[in-house]
Design a protein around this motif. Structure first.
Motif, PDB file in Angstrom:
ATOM      1  N   GLN A   1     -10.483 -18.211 -14.616  1.00 55.06           N
ATOM      2  CA  GLN A   1     -10.664 -18.583 -13.211  1.00 55.06           C
ATOM      3  C   GLN A   1      -9.403 -18.303 -12.404  1.00 55.06           C
ATOM      4  O   GLN A   1      -9.468 -17.804 -11.272  1.00 55.06           O
ATOM      5  CB  GLN A   1     -11.045 -20.059 -13.108  1.00 55.06           C
ATOM      6  N   GLN A   2      -8.254 -18.598 -12.974  1.00 61.11           N
ATOM      7  CA  GLN A   2      -7.004 -18.348 -12.258  1.00 61.11           C
ATOM      8  C   GLN A   2      -6.774 -16.856 -12.040  1.00 61.11           C
ATOM      9  O   GLN A   2      -6.308 -16.438 -10.972  1.00 61.11           O
ATOM     10  CB  GLN A   2      -5.839 -18.967 -13.034  1.00 61.11           C
ATOM     11  N   TYR A   3      -7.108 -16.038 -13.035  1.00 62.16           N
ATOM     12  CA  TYR A   3      -6.969 -14.591 -12.851  1.00 62.16           C
ATOM     13  C   TYR A   3      -7.943 -14.078 -11.796  1.00 62.16           C
ATOM     14  O   TYR A   3      -7.606 -13.190 -11.000  1.00 62.16           O
ATOM     15  CB  TYR A   3      -7.174 -13.856 -14.179  1.00 62.16           C
ATOM     16  N   GLN A   4      -9.154 -14.621 -11.752  1.00 62.65           N
ATOM     17  CA  GLN A   4     -10.117 -14.186 -10.736  1.00 62.65           C
ATOM     18  C   GLN A   4      -9.645 -14.563  -9.335  1.00 62.65           C
ATOM     19  O   GLN A   4      -9.780 -13.772  -8.392  1.00 62.65           O
ATOM     20  CB  GLN A   4     -11.496 -14.782 -11.046  1.00 62.65           C
ATOM     21  N   TYR A   5      -9.081 -15.750  -9.182  1.00 62.94           N
ATOM     22  CA  TYR A   5      -8.486 -16.122  -7.896  1.00 62.94           C
ATOM     23  C   TYR A   5      -7.393 -15.123  -7.517  1.00 62.94           C
ATOM     24  O   TYR A   5      -7.295 -14.675  -6.369  1.00 62.94           O
ATOM     25  CB  TYR A   5      -7.869 -17.522  -7.979  1.00 62.94           C
ATOM     26  N   LEU A   6      -6.578 -14.777  -8.510  1.00 63.53           N
ATOM     27  CA  LEU A   6      -5.453 -13.878  -8.265  1.00 63.53           C
ATOM     28  C   LEU A   6      -5.932 -12.477  -7.891  1.00 63.53           C
ATOM     29  O   LEU A   6      -5.351 -11.819  -7.015  1.00 63.53           O
ATOM     30  CB  LEU A   6      -4.565 -13.825  -9.510  1.00 63.53           C
ATOM     31  N   TYR A   7      -6.982 -12.000  -8.543  1.00 67.27           N
ATOM     32  CA  TYR A   7      -7.552 -10.691  -8.199  1.00 67.27           C
ATOM     33  C   TYR A   7      -7.979 -10.669  -6.731  1.00 67.27           C
ATOM     34  O   TYR A   7      -7.639  -9.745  -5.977  1.00 67.27           O
ATOM     35  CB  TYR A   7      -8.775 -10.399  -9.069  1.00 67.27           C
ATOM     36  N   LYS A   8      -8.752 -11.665  -6.328  1.00 68.68           N
ATOM     37  CA  LYS A   8      -9.267 -11.695  -4.955  1.00 68.68           C
ATOM     38  C   LYS A   8      -8.131 -11.795  -3.938  1.00 68.68           C
ATOM     39  O   LYS A   8      -8.158 -11.136  -2.894  1.00 68.68           O
ATOM     40  CB  LYS A   8     -10.252 -12.858  -4.795  1.00 68.68           C
ATOM     41  N   PHE A   9      -7.152 -12.606  -4.256  1.00 68.09           N
ATOM     42  CA  PHE A   9      -6.001 -12.740  -3.358  1.00 68.09           C
ATOM     43  C   PHE A   9      -5.277 -11.405  -3.209  1.00 68.09           C
ATOM     44  O   PHE A   9      -4.924 -10.985  -2.101  1.00 68.09           O
ATOM     45  CB  PHE A   9      -5.048 -13.801  -3.906  1.00 68.09           C
ATOM     46  N   SER A  10      -5.053 -10.715  -4.333  1.00 71.48           N
ATOM     47  CA  SER A  10      -4.291  -9.464  -4.316  1.00 71.48           C
ATOM     48  C   SER A  10      -5.040  -8.349  -3.603  1.00 71.48           C
ATOM     49  O   SER A  10      -4.436  -7.500  -2.944  1.00 71.48           O
ATOM     50  CB  SER A  10      -3.964  -9.036  -5.752  1.00 71.48           C
ATOM     51  N   ILE A  11      -6.355  -8.338  -3.715  1.00 72.70           N
ATOM     52  CA  ILE A  11      -7.158  -7.299  -3.072  1.00 72.70           C
ATOM     53  C   ILE A  11      -7.295  -7.538  -1.574  1.00 72.70           C
ATOM     54  O   ILE A  11      -7.262  -6.601  -0.768  1.00 72.70           O
ATOM     55  CB  ILE A  11      -8.558  -7.223  -3.727  1.00 72.70           C
ATOM     56  N   ASN A  12      -7.410  -8.796  -1.189  1.00 72.24           N
ATOM     57  CA  ASN A  12      -7.766  -9.123   0.195  1.00 72.24           C
ATOM     58  C   ASN A  12      -6.588  -9.490   1.091  1.00 72.24           C
ATOM     59  O   ASN A  12      -6.792  -9.849   2.254  1.00 72.24           O
ATOM     60  CB  ASN A  12      -8.780 -10.267   0.199  1.00 72.24           C
ATOM     61  N   THR A  13      -5.363  -9.413   0.580  1.00 75.81           N
ATOM     62  CA  THR A  13      -4.213  -9.740   1.428  1.00 75.81           C
ATOM     63  C   THR A  13      -3.249  -8.567   1.496  1.00 75.81           C
ATOM     64  O   THR A  13      -3.312  -7.652   0.692  1.00 75.81           O
ATOM     65  CB  THR A  13      -3.457 -10.965   0.883  1.00 75.81           C
TER      66      THR A  13
ATOM     67  N   VAL B   1       0.648   6.396  -5.693  1.00 76.80           N
ATOM     68  CA  VAL B   1      -0.137   7.509  -5.150  1.00 76.80           C
ATOM     69  C   VAL B   1      -1.424   7.000  -4.517  1.00 76.80           C
ATOM     70  O   VAL B   1      -1.798   7.402  -3.412  1.00 76.80           O
ATOM     71  CB  VAL B   1      -0.458   8.536  -6.260  1.00 76.80           C
ATOM     72  N   THR B   2      -2.121   6.087  -5.211  1.00 79.57           N
ATOM     73  CA  THR B   2      -3.444   5.646  -4.749  1.00 79.57           C
ATOM     74  C   THR B   2      -3.385   4.455  -3.808  1.00 79.57           C
ATOM     75  O   THR B   2      -4.378   4.133  -3.159  1.00 79.57           O
ATOM     76  CB  THR B   2      -4.310   5.260  -5.955  1.00 79.57           C
ATOM     77  N   ARG B   3      -2.229   3.776  -3.771  1.00 81.19           N
ATOM     78  CA  ARG B   3      -2.037   2.570  -2.953  1.00 81.19           C
ATOM     79  C   ARG B   3      -2.971   1.438  -3.370  1.00 81.19           C
ATOM     80  O   ARG B   3      -3.339   0.579  -2.567  1.00 81.19           O
ATOM     81  CB  ARG B   3      -2.220   2.868  -1.457  1.00 81.19           C
ATOM     82  N   THR B   4      -3.344   1.414  -4.629  1.00 85.53           N
ATOM     83  CA  THR B   4      -4.194   0.353  -5.171  1.00 85.53           C
ATOM     84  C   THR B   4      -3.333  -0.853  -5.534  1.00 85.53           C
ATOM     85  O   THR B   4      -2.257  -0.688  -6.117  1.00 85.53           O
ATOM     86  CB  THR B   4      -4.917   0.853  -6.438  1.00 85.53           C
ATOM     87  N   PRO B   5      -3.758  -2.065  -5.212  1.00 88.70           N
ATOM     88  CA  PRO B   5      -2.969  -3.241  -5.594  1.00 88.70           C
ATOM     89  C   PRO B   5      -2.886  -3.410  -7.109  1.00 88.70           C
ATOM     90  O   PRO B   5      -3.808  -3.035  -7.838  1.00 88.70           O
ATOM     91  CB  PRO B   5      -3.715  -4.407  -4.940  1.00 88.70           C
ATOM     92  N   VAL B   6      -1.764  -3.976  -7.558  1.00 88.82           N
ATOM     93  CA  VAL B   6      -1.501  -4.150  -8.983  1.00 88.82           C
ATOM     94  C   VAL B   6      -1.168  -5.609  -9.279  1.00 88.82           C
ATOM     95  O   VAL B   6      -0.425  -6.253  -8.531  1.00 88.82           O
ATOM     96  CB  VAL B   6      -0.314  -3.278  -9.448  1.00 88.82           C
ATOM     97  N   VAL B   7      -1.716  -6.108 -10.382  1.00 86.80           N
ATOM     98  CA  VAL B   7      -1.294  -7.381 -10.965  1.00 86.80           C
ATOM     99  C   VAL B   7      -0.721  -7.059 -12.338  1.00 86.80           C
ATOM    100  O   VAL B   7      -1.373  -6.392 -13.142  1.00 86.80           O
ATOM    101  CB  VAL B   7      -2.472  -8.369 -11.100  1.00 86.80           C
TER     102      VAL B   7
ATOM    103  N   ARG C   1       6.283  -2.973  -6.776  1.00 86.44           N
ATOM    104  CA  ARG C   1       4.938  -2.438  -6.550  1.00 86.44           C
ATOM    105  C   ARG C   1       3.846  -3.499  -6.712  1.00 86.44           C
ATOM    106  O   ARG C   1       2.787  -3.413  -6.074  1.00 86.44           O
ATOM    107  CB  ARG C   1       4.680  -1.285  -7.541  1.00 86.44           C
ATOM    108  N   ALA C   2       4.071  -4.496  -7.556  1.00 86.43           N
ATOM    109  CA  ALA C   2       3.019  -5.461  -7.882  1.00 86.43           C
ATOM    110  C   ALA C   2       2.725  -6.403  -6.723  1.00 86.43           C
ATOM    111  O   ALA C   2       3.646  -6.911  -6.078  1.00 86.43           O
ATOM    112  CB  ALA C   2       3.412  -6.264  -9.110  1.00 86.43           C
ATOM    113  N   LYS C   3       1.438  -6.634  -6.475  1.00 86.78           N
ATOM    114  CA  LYS C   3       1.044  -7.668  -5.530  1.00 86.78           C
ATOM    115  C   LYS C   3       1.350  -9.045  -6.107  1.00 86.78           C
ATOM    116  O   LYS C   3       1.657  -9.992  -5.387  1.00 86.78           O
ATOM    117  CB  LYS C   3      -0.458  -7.559  -5.236  1.00 86.78           C
ATOM    118  N   ALA C   4       1.220  -9.154  -7.439  1.00 91.31           N
ATOM    119  CA  ALA C   4       1.537 -10.407  -8.119  1.00 91.31           C
ATOM    120  C   ALA C   4       1.988 -10.096  -9.536  1.00 91.31           C
ATOM    121  O   ALA C   4       1.466  -9.178 -10.174  1.00 91.31           O
ATOM    122  CB  ALA C   4       0.329 -11.337  -8.145  1.00 91.31           C
ATOM    123  N   VAL C   5       2.971 -10.847 -10.011  1.00 89.27           N
ATOM    124  CA  VAL C   5       3.446 -10.730 -11.393  1.00 89.27           C
ATOM    125  C   VAL C   5       3.175 -12.059 -12.086  1.00 89.27           C
ATOM    126  O   VAL C   5       3.594 -13.118 -11.608  1.00 89.27           O
ATOM    127  CB  VAL C   5       4.946 -10.390 -11.457  1.00 89.27           C
TER     128      VAL C   5
END
Length: 388
Positions: free
Chosen positions: A376-388, A119-125, A151-155
């Motif tokens: 650190q790896q999760y933070q990288y993953l968050y930024k990648f999922s939000i910005n791509t 519904v919100t089109r928010t990225p998901v990890v 639905r997930a940008k990354a699993v």
């Protein structure tokens, strides 16, 4: 530190931004997945990451995270096989707090998070911590898993073993998967020594403590450990077995207590429940054992390694990616009390082997399983999922 190379290469020139993250998990008690959940939420770089947590109930997680500065904890008390109100609540929270990314843990929350963000089109990890307790041929749950993967940008999987298992259940492009090992902190300098720690738990200095840490349920294999203990107590009269964990399955727990009586182990095998100071359990121990039948990873193993304990564990999935047999620990077949007893015997009787696997294990912990590296790896993953 293990790198997720396909993420890092996409972030080299990305400017710093501020992100609102919504964290979801099925359960609120104390366990491995919940501990990792707490570690991620409380360890994210603030103020770059503002964390919002939606829990299904009050409990250990609520108490822990409510005390964390900069973390907003919300509780939605919903029951039922499928809770449409929970979907509405997630959508409302995403919109109200302008959530940039939803991070889900475990199967149920991953499904609800996936449906709400349609519904919100928010990225998901989505992070998977273990093999779910449903049959591999369960078509309905396979459909649910396909929804999560679509639905997930990354699993994220906490071990390669777990990743390979799930990839046989539903399709997902390999590029959208990552393996991030759980991490823990180096233990703080303990103000009490081993003798004092044993005394706090009610044991004497001469007792040799073989400990296991984890909630009490059939998959943890404590019945196998009891059977192994029966064959060891006569050979090692000073050995005491200690299990620290809450009874997640009360029927199984009662069966264990009955088995303990049947095997005449009441004076040498102890269930101490959930212990609020796990460092004391590790500090008091001489050997750590993991008798599980299946493990997605095993946070308890790396906690034991961080405390420089020798480890005997079953080849139950995740442990094989943590320990190298004969180098950083001793690995045995799951479900075999004879192999488990032999492994414990080998470590207890060989002081040089104990020292070797303890020191090597601590070195691997420092290089591969640190809390900082995981976050650190999760933070990288968050930024990648939000910005791509």
């Amino acid at each position: 530190m293990r790198k997720v190379s396909w993420i890092i290469s996409s972030l080299m020139n990305n400017p710093a931004k501020h992100y609102n993250i919504l964290h979801l998990i099925d359960t609120t008690g104390h366990g491995g997945a919940e501990t990792v959940f707490k570690t991620i939420v409380s360890g994210l770089d603030q103020p770059r990451y503002k964390s919002y947590v939606l829990l299904s109930d009050h409990g250990w997680l609520f108490d822990q995270l409510s005390a964390e500065p900069g973390v907003r904890v919300l509780v939605f008390n919903g029951k039922g096989r499928f809770n449409f109100s929970l979907l509405q609540k997630i959508v409302k929270v995403i919109r109200k707090y302008q959530i940039n990314l939803v991070h889900t843990h475990l199967f149920g929350s991953s499904l609800y998070g996936s449906l709400a963000t349609c519904v919100t089109r928010t990225p998901v990890v989505s992070t998977f911590h273990g093999i779910p307790d449903w049959r591999p041929d369960d078509l309905f749950n396979k459909i649910k898993l396909s929804i999560i993967f679509a639905r997930a940008k990354a699993v994220v999987f906490v071990s390669e073993h777990l990743k390979n298992y799930f990839l046989t259940m539903a399709y997902i492009r390999p590029r959208r998967t990552a393996c991030i090992y759980n991490g823990t902190t180096t233990p703080k300098v303990c103000k009490i020594d081993k003798h004092q720690a044993k005394k706090e738990l009610g044991f004497s200095e001469s007792d040799i403590l073989v400990s296991a840490v984890g909630n009490i349920k059939p998959i943890k294999g404590y019945d196998v450990l009891l059977s192994a203990a029966e064959s060891l107590v006569s050979r090692f009269p000073d050995v005491k077995f200690v299990v620290a964990g809450a009874p997640a399955d009360t029927t199984y727990y009662q069966n264990l207590l009955n088995l303990r009586v049947k095997l005449n182990l009441v004076d040498s095998f102890f269930f101490i429940g959930y212990y609020e100071k796990p460092d004391i359990v590790y500090k008091s121990s001489d050997l750590f054992v993991l008798p599980s039948l299946s493990e997605g990873f095993s946070l308890a193993i790396i906690e034991a390694m961080a405390h420089k304990l020798p480890v005997v564990a079953t080849k139950s999935g995740g442990p094989e990616e943590i320990l190298e047999n004969g180098v950083t620990g001793k690995l045995v077949s799951p479900g075999s009390y004879t192999e488990l007893a032999q492994g414990i015997t080998e470590v207890l009787e060989n002081q040089s082997f104990q020292k070797k696997i303890s020191e090597n294990g601590f070195g691997v912990f420092l290089n591969k399983f640190s809390e900082i590296g995981m976050i650190q790896q999760y933070q990288y993953l968050y930024k990648f999922s939000i910005n791509t």
